[in-house]
Design an enzyme around this catalytic site. Sequence first.
Site, short mmCIF file in Angstrom:
data_model
loop_
_atom_site.label_atom_id
_atom_site.label_comp_id
_atom_site.label_asym_id
_atom_site.label_seq_id
_atom_site.Cartn_x
_atom_site.Cartn_y
_atom_site.Cartn_z
CG HIS A 240 35.11 29.10 23.35
ND1 HIS A 240 34.36 29.72 22.35
CD2 HIS A 240 35.15 29.90 24.41
CE1 HIS A 240 33.91 30.75 22.94
NE2 HIS A 240 34.32 31.04 24.13
CG ASP B 165 37.14 30.27 32.30
OD1 ASP B 165 37.40 31.65 32.56
OD2 ASP B 165 36.34 30.09 31.63
#
Length: 380
Positions: free
Chosen positions: A264, A315
């Site tokens: 991320h 996700d």
Amino acid sequence: MATKQNKPEYSPGLAGVIAGETEICWVDPDAGLAYRGYDIHEMAEKASFEEVAYLLLKGDLPDVEQLAKFTEEIASARMLPKQVLDALRLMPKDAHPMDMLRTGVSMLGAFDPELNDHSHAANVRKSIRLIAKVSTLISDGYRITRSEDPLPERDDLTVAGNLFYKLRGEVPQDWQIRMMDTIFILYADHEFNASTFAARVTASTLADIYAAVTSACATLKGPLHGGANEQSMRMLDEIKTADRADAWLKDRLADKAKIMGFGHRVYKKGDSRVPIMREIGRDLGKRTGKENWIPICEKLEQTMEREKHLCANVDLYAAPVFTMLGFDPALNTPIFAASRVAGWCAHVVEQQDNNRLIRPRSLYSGPALRPYPGASQDGA
């Protein structure tokens, strides 16, 4: 033109660049997330999605009466114009649900009488209509591609519950609605992510909110953003069992392949949403008898941490959660959009309330100035 002596600072992908101010959402690099000052973990456990959407749009939590009115406003705005449904029926049967959604959002703008009113009040009213209709576009568009008739709205169900019903064709149980609400809350906003920033760039030109949300939908589709949860499920399908995960991942890393569901740009100590989504996955595994998926994710987490020091993002676990809830993996990203539209709209409202055109500069790396030789060498 910049020279080596005066070359400006450059951050590829705008990494670490502060592109604006917002009161809506704070992403803490140390695995924290807050909506207008309220911790996401507490809200995911106790709040409804409608309550969170109200908070994002209007700046504070609603009281009981305000929440009831807001929920009713959303429920009453779900129906699509007939012309939009007719247009969805013209789409190819193999069209991706995100393409159906993007096209539908763009069409909706033309039917909104307040389309070009950028006042705060009008933008909030349009936001409510968008939150309502995006879910309908997803469910009706998906059923149309499967040669099925869209189901009627259930005004007695929440946004998340109604979407579940219209996609699955069955009224969800209370625990399924609670899970869907929690997922929607986790996905509702995430600061200046790619799709939200795209929406704000579009809104900064004083384009309408439908144009901005169309930009956001187009951006969300990409596998490096919202599309990652669809790609993650394909990865898990390929791995199949937890005992294959370690070797599978090492092989892909050796080939320098992109692994979905990891890393991320902001979080440095892990995605704050992962623990909640992981627990939802474990609960769903027990309820559905599909307890194979979460151990694969956990094994991938362990191996990726050891090999690359990368943490999982939301996700990775959202993919099997959606599958265990009974959704086609192609719907993973649209379901994400059904939640994130609340955040997109809140950011568009905020952008246009105190607007400044977003127009960054680029760092030129082409040829130096050179004479133009003419249309041809002989000057003809």
